[in-house]
Enzyme design. Structure first.
Site, mmCIF file in Angstrom:
data_model
loop_
_atom_site.group_PDB
_atom_site.id
_atom_site.type_symbol
_atom_site.label_atom_id
_atom_site.label_comp_id
_atom_site.label_asym_id
_atom_site.label_seq_id
_atom_site.Cartn_x
_atom_site.Cartn_y
_atom_site.Cartn_z
ATOM 1 N N GLY A 31 8.179 -15.165 14.958
ATOM 2 C CA GLY A 31 8.059 -14.678 16.334
ATOM 3 C C GLY A 31 8.544 -13.251 16.495
ATOM 4 O O GLY A 31 8.738 -12.522 15.541
ATOM 5 N N LEU A 33 6.729 -10.937 17.903
ATOM 6 C CA LEU A 33 5.545 -10.436 17.200
ATOM 7 C C LEU A 33 5.314 -8.945 17.421
ATOM 8 O O LEU A 33 5.642 -8.399 18.468
ATOM 9 C CB LEU A 33 4.318 -11.226 17.662
ATOM 10 C CG LEU A 33 4.407 -12.745 17.466
ATOM 11 C CD1 LEU A 33 3.133 -13.416 17.980
ATOM 12 C CD2 LEU A 33 4.646 -13.111 16.009
ATOM 13 N N HIS A 34 4.732 -8.322 16.411
ATOM 14 C CA HIS A 34 4.351 -6.918 16.490
ATOM 15 C C HIS A 34 2.961 -6.758 15.860
ATOM 16 O O HIS A 34 2.347 -7.749 15.433
ATOM 17 C CB HIS A 34 5.391 -6.032 15.807
ATOM 18 C CG HIS A 34 5.760 -6.490 14.414
ATOM 19 N ND1 HIS A 34 4.869 -6.456 13.368
ATOM 20 C CD2 HIS A 34 6.905 -7.006 13.911
ATOM 21 C CE1 HIS A 34 5.450 -6.913 12.279
ATOM 22 N NE2 HIS A 34 6.698 -7.267 12.577
ATOM 23 N N GLY A 36 2.002 -5.776 13.071
ATOM 24 C CA GLY A 36 1.887 -6.295 11.703
ATOM 25 C C GLY A 36 1.471 -7.764 11.724
ATOM 26 O O GLY A 36 0.544 -8.177 11.015
ATOM 27 N N HIS A 37 2.148 -8.547 12.561
ATOM 28 C CA HIS A 37 1.779 -9.966 12.685
ATOM 29 C C HIS A 37 0.322 -10.098 13.169
ATOM 30 O O HIS A 37 -0.437 -10.939 12.690
ATOM 31 C CB HIS A 37 2.682 -10.665 13.708
ATOM 32 C CG HIS A 37 4.133 -10.766 13.306
ATOM 33 N ND1 HIS A 37 5.130 -10.135 14.002
ATOM 34 C CD2 HIS A 37 4.740 -11.433 12.293
ATOM 35 C CE1 HIS A 37 6.308 -10.406 13.438
ATOM 36 N NE2 HIS A 37 6.103 -11.183 12.399
ATOM 37 N N LYS A 161 4.286 -6.883 3.277
ATOM 38 C CA LYS A 161 5.630 -6.365 3.573
ATOM 39 C C LYS A 161 6.691 -7.213 2.864
ATOM 40 O O LYS A 161 7.690 -6.698 2.385
ATOM 41 C CB LYS A 161 5.837 -6.387 5.076
ATOM 42 C CG LYS A 161 7.261 -6.532 5.510
ATOM 43 C CD LYS A 161 7.714 -5.343 6.252
ATOM 44 C CE LYS A 161 9.177 -5.390 6.625
ATOM 45 N NZ LYS A 161 9.773 -6.689 6.735
ATOM 46 N N ASP A 162 6.481 -8.540 2.856
ATOM 47 C CA ASP A 162 7.402 -9.446 2.151
ATOM 48 C C ASP A 162 6.733 -9.829 0.833
ATOM 49 O O ASP A 162 6.267 -10.960 0.646
ATOM 50 C CB ASP A 162 7.697 -10.662 3.024
ATOM 51 C CG ASP A 162 8.380 -10.269 4.314
ATOM 52 O OD1 ASP A 162 9.598 -10.159 4.329
ATOM 53 O OD2 ASP A 162 7.663 -10.022 5.310
ATOM 54 N N GLN A 165 8.058 -12.779 -1.190
ATOM 55 C CA GLN A 165 7.793 -14.032 -0.476
ATOM 56 C C GLN A 165 6.352 -14.487 -0.710
ATOM 57 O O GLN A 165 6.093 -15.668 -0.981
ATOM 58 C CB GLN A 165 8.039 -13.833 1.017
ATOM 59 C CG GLN A 165 7.536 -14.971 1.889
ATOM 60 C CD GLN A 165 7.922 -14.782 3.338
ATOM 61 O OE1 GLN A 165 9.043 -15.074 3.728
ATOM 62 N NE2 GLN A 165 7.006 -14.282 4.147
ATOM 63 N N SER A 197 8.785 -4.345 11.696
ATOM 64 C CA SER A 197 9.599 -5.530 11.453
ATOM 65 C C SER A 197 10.279 -5.922 12.754
ATOM 66 O O SER A 197 10.663 -5.047 13.548
ATOM 67 C CB SER A 197 10.663 -5.221 10.396
ATOM 68 O OG SER A 197 11.682 -6.198 10.433
HETATM 69 P P1 AMP Z 1 8.281 -12.719 9.970
HETATM 70 O O1 AMP Z 1 8.004 -13.115 11.383
HETATM 71 O O2 AMP Z 1 9.021 -11.440 9.842
HETATM 72 O O3 AMP Z 1 8.832 -13.841 9.151
HETATM 73 O O4 AMP Z 1 6.869 -12.401 9.316
HETATM 74 C C1 AMP Z 1 5.804 -13.301 9.385
HETATM 75 C C2 AMP Z 1 4.694 -12.809 8.518
HETATM 76 O O5 AMP Z 1 4.281 -11.520 8.967
HETATM 77 C C3 AMP Z 1 5.089 -12.660 7.047
HETATM 78 O O6 AMP Z 1 4.015 -13.069 6.234
HETATM 79 C C4 AMP Z 1 5.348 -11.188 6.932
HETATM 80 O O7 AMP Z 1 5.149 -10.690 5.622
HETATM 81 C C5 AMP Z 1 4.308 -10.629 7.876
HETATM 82 N N1 AMP Z 1 4.696 -9.293 8.322
HETATM 83 C C6 AMP Z 1 5.875 -8.918 8.891
HETATM 84 N N2 AMP Z 1 5.879 -7.598 9.115
HETATM 85 C C7 AMP Z 1 4.689 -7.108 8.676
HETATM 86 C C8 AMP Z 1 4.100 -5.813 8.626
HETATM 87 N N3 AMP Z 1 4.724 -4.722 9.067
HETATM 88 N N4 AMP Z 1 2.850 -5.699 8.107
HETATM 89 C C9 AMP Z 1 2.193 -6.798 7.641
HETATM 90 N N5 AMP Z 1 2.691 -8.050 7.670
HETATM 91 C C10 AMP Z 1 3.926 -8.205 8.176
#
Ligand code: AMP
Length: 291
Positions: A31, A33-34, A36-37, A161-162, A165, A197
């Site tokens: 959550g 969210l931005h 990237g998500h 980004k991860d 993971q 992020s």
């Molecule tokens: P998170 O909510 O941070 O756990 O991220 C959820 C998913 O979004 C994971 O697969 C992350 O790798 C991906 N994600 C997070 N930030 C970015 C970003 N800047 N660009 C691309 N994918 C992202």
């Protein structure tokens, strides 16, 4: 857009889609969210098409945080996330309420009836993030395995980004025969290069200004290695010097490794992967790129 808050209703919906032969793509997130998500959501949509269903899960998974990490402070704004998902054309958001995902309790130490089964990847999760956060990947693989069972997607999208993971999830999917395809979307960045992020919101103005140093270190190493292969020790030394120009930055690790096996490379050449983790105060940022 459907909002699903219980495990039972998610399971029922997944079975309905499955019976109807509907293609399902899952984007797991924590959550806040931005863009990237949302780029992952787009990739999910193009993968299953307009008739498929794109599911975003929103769950701040407690088991991937160690005691003393930022679980309680992790940013949350479900209302805003739902609005963003609706605008992005998401079909369903699975946002399990507290207590839904870990029946019997989320603490691993409560004993008795507590949740006590984990999925552990033993190889790729040892280095880098796994070294700095020893229980992190066990939490990630466990929750993602549960999400795969609940949502039954044929595709799941993760972010580059991860990087580690995504590699660990890919390995879990292969090793445990999950019947789905893992897709990885490129890292989405701010204008100055900082990887988006949810944790960026914790940076003060001066930390935010200096946080671009991660991207600068990646760019520098990439340009350097393209000139000629370099020893990892040389690159690490120079990266430390680049980071020293940002006085608020404290390096956790920098690593050069094979992108498939994650095995460290003593001599680094184009095509190898670089990753780093840097603290700004209590905020820990990670980034990586192919060199
Ligand atoms: P998170 O909510 O941070 O756990 O991220 C959820 C998913 O979004 C994971 O697969 C992350 O790798 C991906 N994600 C997070 N930030 C970015 C970003 N800047 N660009 C691309 N994918 C992202």
């Amino acid at each position: 857009m459907q909002k699903i808050h219980t495990v039972l209703s998610m399971e029922r919906q997944a079975w309905k889609w499955r019976r109807a032969g509907v293609r399902v793509a899952l984007v797991p997130t924590m959550g806040y969210l931005h863009q990237g998500h949302l780029s992952l959501v787009q990739k999910a949509r193009s993968s299953v098409g307009p008739k498929g269903r794109v599911v975003v899960s929103i769950y701040v998974n407690p088991t991937q945080f160690a005691p003393g990490e930022d679980l309680s402070k992790y940013p949350r704004d479900l209302k805003r996330d739902l609005a963003l998902c609706r605008a992005a054309g998401v079909d369903a958001v699975f946002a399990p309420r507290d207590g839904q995902m870990y029946e019997g309790g989320e603490s691993l130490e409560t004993g008795g009836q507590a949740f006590s089964t984990h999925v552990v990847e033993h190889c790729l999760s040892q280095s880098m993030e796994g070294k700095s956060r020893p229980t992190h990947f066990r939490g990630v693989t466990t929750v993602v395995a549960k999400l795969f069972h609940l949502v039954q997607p044929e595709v799941s999208v993760f972010g580059a980004k991860d990087f580690q993971q995504a590699a660990v999830i890919r390995r879990m999917v292969r090793d445990l025969n999950f019947p789905l395809q893992v897709l990885v979307a490129p890292t989405f960045r701010e204008k100055d290069g900082l990887a988006m992020s949810s944790r960026n919101k914790f940076l003060s103005d001066s930390e935010r200004a200096q946080a671009v140093v991660l991207f600068q270190a990646l760019q520098w190493a990439s340009a350097c290695v393209r000139q000629s292969p370099r020893r990892a020790s040389f690159l690490k030394n120079r990266v430390q010097k680049i980071l020293a120009q940002a006085p608020l930055a404290r390096l956790d690790y920098v690593a050069f490794f094979d992108p498939l096996t994650l095995v460290p490379k003593p001599k680094v050449a184009p095509g190898d992967q670089m990753a780093l983790a840097v603290f700004f105060g209590r905020t820990r940022l990670i980034d990586n790129r192919r060199l």
